[in-house]
Write a protein that holds these residues in place. Structure first.
Motif, PDB file in Angstrom:
ATOM      1  N   PHE A  34       0.788  -1.338  -0.043  1.00  0.00           N
ATOM      2  CA  PHE A  34       0.083   0.058   0.009  1.00  0.00           C
ATOM      3  C   PHE A  34       0.877   1.350  -0.152  1.00  0.00           C
ATOM      4  CE2 PHE A  34      -2.333   3.386   1.797  1.00  0.00           C
ATOM      5  CZ  PHE A  34      -3.572   3.362   1.141  1.00  0.00           C
ATOM      6  N   ASN A  35       2.134   1.316   0.684  1.00  0.00           N
ATOM      7  CA  ASN A  35       3.092   2.348   0.744  1.00  0.00           C
ATOM      8  C   ASN A  35       3.388   2.535  -0.663  1.00  0.00           C
ATOM      9  OD1 ASN A  35       2.731   3.223   3.244  1.00  0.00           O
ATOM     10  ND2 ASN A  35       4.247   2.040   4.226  1.00  0.00           N
ATOM     11  N   GLN A  36       3.628   1.725  -1.295  1.00  0.00           N
ATOM     12  CA  GLN A  36       4.151   1.871  -2.861  1.00  0.00           C
ATOM     13  C   GLN A  36       2.933   2.929  -3.531  1.00  0.00           C
ATOM     14  OE1 GLN A  36       6.072  -0.975  -5.242  1.00  0.00           O
ATOM     15  NE2 GLN A  36       6.178  -2.352  -3.607  1.00  0.00           N
ATOM     16  N   ILE A  37       1.555   2.445  -3.421  1.00  0.00           N
ATOM     17  CA  ILE A  37       0.668   3.349  -3.894  1.00  0.00           C
ATOM     18  C   ILE A  37       0.632   4.603  -3.207  1.00  0.00           C
ATOM     19  CG2 ILE A  37      -1.879   3.432  -4.072  1.00  0.00           C
ATOM     20  CD1 ILE A  37      -2.132   0.699  -3.890  1.00  0.00           C
ATOM     21  N   VAL A  38       0.937   4.840  -2.218  1.00  0.00           N
ATOM     22  CA  VAL A  38       1.013   5.995  -1.461  1.00  0.00           C
ATOM     23  C   VAL A  38       2.062   6.961  -1.936  1.00  0.00           C
ATOM     24  CG1 VAL A  38       1.389   7.321   0.847  1.00  0.00           C
ATOM     25  CG2 VAL A  38       0.177   5.157   0.900  1.00  0.00           C
ATOM     26  N   ARG A  39       3.142   6.207  -2.309  1.00  0.00           N
ATOM     27  CA  ARG A  39       4.327   7.304  -3.045  1.00  0.00           C
ATOM     28  C   ARG A  39       3.844   7.411  -4.288  1.00  0.00           C
ATOM     29  NH1 ARG A  39       7.092   2.699  -0.978  1.00  0.00           N
ATOM     30  NH2 ARG A  39       7.905   3.242   1.228  1.00  0.00           N
ATOM     31  N   ASP A  65      -4.805  11.667   6.492  1.00  0.00           N
ATOM     32  CA  ASP A  65      -6.138  11.075   6.713  1.00  0.00           C
ATOM     33  C   ASP A  65      -6.520  10.258   5.427  1.00  0.00           C
ATOM     34  OD1 ASP A  65      -5.910  12.248   9.326  1.00  0.00           O
ATOM     35  OD2 ASP A  65      -7.380  13.867   8.932  1.00  0.00           O
ATOM     36  N   THR A  66      -6.234  10.787   4.542  1.00  0.00           N
ATOM     37  CA  THR A  66      -6.956  10.450   3.089  1.00  0.00           C
ATOM     38  C   THR A  66      -6.287   8.981   2.939  1.00  0.00           C
ATOM     39  OG1 THR A  66      -7.284  12.378   2.123  1.00  0.00           O
ATOM     40  CG2 THR A  66      -6.989  10.574   0.693  1.00  0.00           C
ATOM     41  N   PHE A  67      -4.929   8.793   3.202  1.00  0.00           N
ATOM     42  CA  PHE A  67      -4.243   7.710   2.930  1.00  0.00           C
ATOM     43  C   PHE A  67      -4.744   6.457   4.025  1.00  0.00           C
ATOM     44  CE2 PHE A  67      -1.550   9.993   0.196  1.00  0.00           C
ATOM     45  CZ  PHE A  67      -1.659   9.394  -1.081  1.00  0.00           C
TER      46      PHE A  67
ATOM     47  N   PHE B  71       4.227  10.544   3.317  1.00  0.00           N
ATOM     48  CA  PHE B  71       2.737   9.964   3.739  1.00  0.00           C
ATOM     49  C   PHE B  71       2.645   8.534   3.929  1.00  0.00           C
ATOM     50  CE2 PHE B  71       1.999  14.360   2.277  1.00  0.00           C
ATOM     51  CZ  PHE B  71       1.660  15.063   3.446  1.00  0.00           C
ATOM     52  N   THR B  72       3.612   7.988   3.561  1.00  0.00           N
ATOM     53  CA  THR B  72       3.619   6.445   3.584  1.00  0.00           C
ATOM     54  C   THR B  72       3.043   5.997   5.352  1.00  0.00           C
ATOM     55  OG1 THR B  72       5.912   6.502   4.373  1.00  0.00           O
ATOM     56  CG2 THR B  72       5.251   5.891   2.030  1.00  0.00           C
ATOM     57  N   LEU B  73       2.281   4.905   5.359  1.00  0.00           N
ATOM     58  CA  LEU B  73       1.860   4.354   6.652  1.00  0.00           C
ATOM     59  C   LEU B  73       3.055   3.763   7.396  1.00  0.00           C
ATOM     60  CD1 LEU B  73      -1.797   3.479   5.337  1.00  0.00           C
ATOM     61  CD2 LEU B  73      -0.807   5.764   5.951  1.00  0.00           C
ATOM     62  N   ASP B  74       2.873   3.822   8.632  1.00  0.00           N
ATOM     63  CA  ASP B  74       3.747   2.864   9.519  1.00  0.00           C
ATOM     64  C   ASP B  74       3.206   1.783   9.935  1.00  0.00           C
ATOM     65  OD1 ASP B  74       5.383   1.802  11.308  1.00  0.00           O
ATOM     66  OD2 ASP B  74       4.871   3.513  13.177  1.00  0.00           O
ATOM     67  N   PRO B  75       3.667   0.477   9.382  1.00  0.00           N
ATOM     68  CA  PRO B  75       3.041  -0.834   9.396  1.00  0.00           C
ATOM     69  C   PRO B  75       2.649  -1.071  10.933  1.00  0.00           C
ATOM     70  CG  PRO B  75       4.851  -0.873   8.471  1.00  0.00           C
ATOM     71  CD  PRO B  75       4.960   0.352   8.832  1.00  0.00           C
ATOM     72  N   ALA B  76       3.369  -0.562  11.972  1.00  0.00           N
ATOM     73  CA  ALA B  76       3.185  -1.008  13.281  1.00  0.00           C
ATOM     74  C   ALA B  76       1.754  -0.001  13.683  1.00  0.00           C
ATOM     75  CB  ALA B  76       4.194  -0.408  14.104  1.00  0.00           C
ATOM     76  N   THR B  77       1.527   1.297  13.312  1.00  0.00           N
ATOM     77  CA  THR B  77       0.432   1.997  13.652  1.00  0.00           C
ATOM     78  C   THR B  77      -0.890   1.542  12.916  1.00  0.00           C
ATOM     79  OG1 THR B  77       2.142   3.685  13.260  1.00  0.00           O
ATOM     80  CG2 THR B  77      -0.385   4.282  13.897  1.00  0.00           C
ATOM     81  N   VAL B  78      -0.551   0.850  11.583  1.00  0.00           N
ATOM     82  CA  VAL B  78      -1.739   0.886  10.906  1.00  0.00           C
ATOM     83  C   VAL B  78      -2.345  -0.728  11.420  1.00  0.00           C
ATOM     84  CG1 VAL B  78      -2.640   0.331   8.601  1.00  0.00           C
ATOM     85  CG2 VAL B  78      -0.904   1.998   9.045  1.00  0.00           C
ATOM     86  N   LYS B  79      -1.339  -1.687  11.723  1.00  0.00           N
ATOM     87  CA  LYS B  79      -1.550  -2.903  12.098  1.00  0.00           C
ATOM     88  C   LYS B  79      -2.460  -2.673  13.252  1.00  0.00           C
ATOM     89  CE  LYS B  79       0.034  -6.455   9.528  1.00  0.00           C
ATOM     90  NZ  LYS B  79       0.539  -6.094   8.285  1.00  0.00           N
TER      91      LYS B  79
END
Lengths: 213, 283
Positions: A34-39, A65-67, B71-79
């Protein structure tokens, strides 16, 4: 026309496939995918939010918030254009922020009226412009941002998506959950209003004015 | 300069919409041809078009803004956030199971009350009676009390009611001889087996005066358990004629069954709706 379009398709398909693969992996809980999509999309989402909200901090919050919302709701995405789906979440987030600002108007007006030059970095193309030209461009940019802030939200979103982000009417209709006719009329009203605002500030540049004639 | 703009400002909104769509090449061929003709003849319209074109160009030239951070997500937070998912699912599952449990409880209570009534009103077969006795063993207390209170009003009927709660062999001893045909009743649905015996019983020789009394008493007992409507006792204020007893009690049991099944299905549907709703929200 034929060869070019098929070339476009040939180029677009692997990209779309890759995106689909990443979305599916994300749906299975793969945060890295998903982070690749974010990038891929954070620039576009951030720009949309920045133009909608007018200040970098709110834009950053809305983008994050969107992501987060997109990741948590990724399972509800069942085909279609992922970008439209994502930008729809972003647009709705911006509407929410603007709505909550209306309840506390003081902060929002300050934020909208004073786009700060320090916190925001523009991708200024190195066109060899003189300092005067750069200054004028900045002034124009600020005026546009102020003009956008004065537009009704639905017109603002359509103008940003169409004229700043360069999207087609069909995709804008999907993003804003409306139809082509609505997009068309919102866009024309938004453009006309912006034109008036730029004219009031004597900011409709002469260079552009004669461009089309 | 201002005069020119003032003139153009007077254009109707529909014209501005046409011009705006014209810029984006969104007009039909007919619309475009018509507008081209008007543009050739109308300077105000031309000026408006150029202004809109300039406005669009200014917007297009607006430099993109660089995001201040990733704005990549932190896996720990999201999990951690996603761990709410099982919690929600367990709620949904719990809701469904609760509904199911309610249905089961009601079915068992219903089973017991019909079991007692069926036994009283007429013969049942041994296997059904024993299964009922076994199945409803934990639920005996309440109906027994009810039977006792009913017995105060009509002692002669109270005894057989109490018999229903006794071990299977004594129940079997009370059985009518005509039972064997319904012996292979499915164990999975004892209540339906009990129902099947009812119409059979109505035609049997066993439907004499005393069984009519007992059946009446049984409906009172059912009323006392709180499962049937208060109308039950009003329906049978006095011992009704022999032949109609079993039929009427069966109608009553159909009503009960319908209510219980309806309630159960309603609960399950509610649980399913909750699941669908949460899924629709992408949870």
């Amino acid at each position: 026309m034929g060869p070019l379009q098929s070339l476009d398709k040939a180029l677009a398909t692997p990209m779309a496939n890759e995106e689909q693969r990443l979305v599916e992996a994300g749906q299975r809980g793969d945060v890295e995918a998903f982070n690749q999509i974010v990038r891929l999309y954070e620039g576009r989402v951030y720009n949309l939010c920045y133009r909608m909200l007018g200040d970098p901090d709110s834009a950053a919050d809305a983008t994050q918030d969107t992501f987060i919302a997109a990741y948590r709701n990724l399972r509800s995405f069942r085909g279609g254009i992922f970008r439209s789906w994502l930008l729809r979440i972003a647009t709705n987030n911006c509407y929410d922020v603007l709505r909550s600002r209306k309840r506390r108007p003081a902060t929002s007006l300050d934020a909208a009226r004073e786009p700060d030059d320090d916190g925001i970095a523009f991708d200024l193309p190195d066109t060899g412009e003189s300092p005067d030209e750069v200054a004028l461009r900045r002034e124009l940019g600020a005026a546009i941002q102020q003009g956008l802030a004065l537009l009704p939200e639905d017109q603002r979103a359509v103008v940003i998506l169409s004229d700043i982000q360069g999207m087609a009417y069909e995709e804008i209709a999907q993003i804003t959950n409306s139809n082509l006719g609505t997009v068309k009329s919102r866009l024309s009203r938004g453009r006309a209003r912006l034109r008036d605002l730029l004219k009031q500030g004597e900011l409709l540049p002469a260079r552009y004015r004669h461009e089309g004639s | 300069m201002t005069t020119r703009y003032t003139q153009s400002d007077n254009l109707p909104e529909s014209d501005i919409e046409l011009l705006s769509a014209y810029l984006d090449n969104q007009l039909t061929v007919a619309e475009r041809v018509a507008l081209d003709k008007r543009l050739a003849a109308d300077g105000v319209l031309r000026n408006e078009l150029e202004e809109l074109r300039t406005t669009r160009a200014v917007l297009r030239d607006l430099p993109a803004v660089t995001p201040p951070r990733s704005f990549t997500l932190d896996p720990a937070t999201v999990k951690q956030r996603r761990s709410f998912l099982p919690w929600r699912w367990s709620l949904q599952l719990g809701g469904g199971l609760a509904g199911l449990a309610l249905v089961l409880v009601f079915s068992l209570q219903f089973l017991f009350s019909t079991g007692g009534r069926a036994y009283l009103s007429a013969p049942a077969n041994e296997s059904v009676a024993s299964r009922q006795a076994a199945a409803t063993a934990p639920l005996m207390v309440e109906p027994t009390i009810a039977a006792a209170s009913g017995g105060a009003a009509a002692p002669e009927a109270a005894a057989p009611v109490a018999e229903a709660t006794s071990p299977p062999e004594s129940a079997a001893a009370m059985m009518a001889p005509a039972a064997p045909t319904s012996a292979p009743a499915p164990a999975a649905a004892p209540e339906s087996a009990a129902q099947e015996t009812a119409p059979y019983d109505a035609t049997a020789d066993q439907a004499n005066e005393s069984t009519a009394n007992m059946a009446t008493q049984a409906t009172e007992v059912i009323g006392n358990t709180g499962l049937s409507s208060p109308d039950t006792t009003q329906l049978y204020p006095a011992p009704p004629p022999n032949d109609s007893v079993a039929t009427k009690t069966e109608e009553q049991s159909d009503l009960n069954l319908g209510l219980i099944l309806g309630g159960g299905i309603g609960l399950l549907a509610l649980a399913a709706l909750v699941v669908l709703f949460l899924r629709g929200r992408g949870v």
